[in-house]
Design a protein around this motif. Sequence first.
Motif, PDB file in Angstrom:
ATOM      1  N   HIS A  24     -31.205  18.894  -5.949  1.00 17.52           N
ATOM      2  CA  HIS A  24     -30.042  18.346  -5.252  1.00 17.52           C
ATOM      3  C   HIS A  24     -30.134  18.681  -3.773  1.00 17.52           C
ATOM      4  O   HIS A  24     -30.599  19.753  -3.396  1.00 17.52           O
ATOM      5  N   SER A  25     -29.671  17.752  -2.956  1.00 19.66           N
ATOM      6  CA  SER A  25     -29.575  18.032  -1.522  1.00 19.66           C
ATOM      7  C   SER A  25     -28.156  17.730  -1.073  1.00 19.66           C
ATOM      8  O   SER A  25     -27.499  16.838  -1.606  1.00 19.66           O
ATOM      9  N   GLN A  26     -27.698  18.511  -0.113  1.00 20.26           N
ATOM     10  CA  GLN A  26     -26.360  18.294   0.431  1.00 20.26           C
ATOM     11  C   GLN A  26     -26.310  18.757   1.874  1.00 20.26           C
ATOM     12  O   GLN A  26     -26.974  19.722   2.252  1.00 20.26           O
ATOM     13  N   GLY A  27     -25.540  18.024   2.651  1.00 19.43           N
ATOM     14  CA  GLY A  27     -25.312  18.418   4.032  1.00 19.43           C
ATOM     15  C   GLY A  27     -24.047  19.234   4.134  1.00 19.43           C
ATOM     16  O   GLY A  27     -23.025  18.868   3.562  1.00 19.43           O
ATOM     17  N   ARG A  28     -24.126  20.332   4.829  1.00 16.91           N
ATOM     18  CA  ARG A  28     -22.960  21.191   5.030  1.00 16.91           C
ATOM     19  C   ARG A  28     -22.343  20.975   6.410  1.00 16.91           C
ATOM     20  O   ARG A  28     -21.307  21.528   6.710  1.00 16.91           O
ATOM     21  N   GLY A  29     -23.010  20.181   7.244  1.00 20.24           N
ATOM     22  CA  GLY A  29     -22.476  19.923   8.585  1.00 20.24           C
ATOM     23  C   GLY A  29     -22.266  21.213   9.340  1.00 20.24           C
ATOM     24  O   GLY A  29     -23.072  22.134   9.283  1.00 20.24           O
ATOM     25  N   SER A  30     -21.146  21.283  10.026  1.00 19.19           N
ATOM     26  CA  SER A  30     -20.814  22.504  10.762  1.00 19.19           C
ATOM     27  C   SER A  30     -19.630  23.207  10.109  1.00 19.19           C
ATOM     28  O   SER A  30     -18.996  24.060  10.717  1.00 19.19           O
ATOM     29  N   ARG A  31     -19.324  22.867   8.862  1.00 19.93           N
ATOM     30  CA  ARG A  31     -18.181  23.476   8.161  1.00 19.93           C
ATOM     31  C   ARG A  31     -18.483  24.891   7.685  1.00 19.93           C
ATOM     32  O   ARG A  31     -17.586  25.712   7.575  1.00 19.93           O
ATOM     33  N   ASP A  32     -19.716  25.146   7.357  1.00 21.97           N
ATOM     34  CA  ASP A  32     -20.096  26.412   6.740  1.00 21.97           C
ATOM     35  C   ASP A  32     -21.281  26.978   7.524  1.00 21.97           C
ATOM     36  O   ASP A  32     -22.413  26.916   7.071  1.00 21.97           O
ATOM     37  N   LEU A  33     -21.001  27.496   8.692  1.00 20.52           N
ATOM     38  CA  LEU A  33     -22.065  27.932   9.601  1.00 20.52           C
ATOM     39  C   LEU A  33     -22.778  29.175   9.079  1.00 20.52           C
ATOM     40  O   LEU A  33     -22.140  30.172   8.761  1.00 20.52           O
ATOM     41  N   PRO A  34     -24.107  29.123   9.012  1.00 19.37           N
ATOM     42  CA  PRO A  34     -24.837  30.309   8.558  1.00 19.37           C
ATOM     43  C   PRO A  34     -24.933  31.396   9.631  1.00 19.37           C
ATOM     44  O   PRO A  34     -25.205  32.548   9.311  1.00 19.37           O
TER      45      PRO A  34
END
Length: 89
Positions: free
Chosen positions: A56-66
């Motif tokens: 699976h692939s998913q984009g987290r955008g800038s909501r969950d910054l590492p």
Amino acid sequence: IPKVPVKRVLIQGYTDEMGDPAHNDALSNTRADNVRMRLEDMLRTEGMAPAAIDIHSQGRGSRDLPYDNDLPEGRFFSRTVNITIERAQ
């Protein structure tokens, strides 16, 4: 991966928090999808069927910054893709 029993692979793309959130979402999805496609190509090259592994692939955008985006280094390192591999029992 061919040598390890794998149950699931999760590929998450990230961005920094600069710019439009909608653009960041699309960019992080593209990053994650590109890595997923490359992984599937590599598995085929090794003689494995990508469908045999739950990828699976998913984009987290800038909501969950590492990383903290208050510094340029944090923004740089936030533009990344993380891959989590769950072993099969």
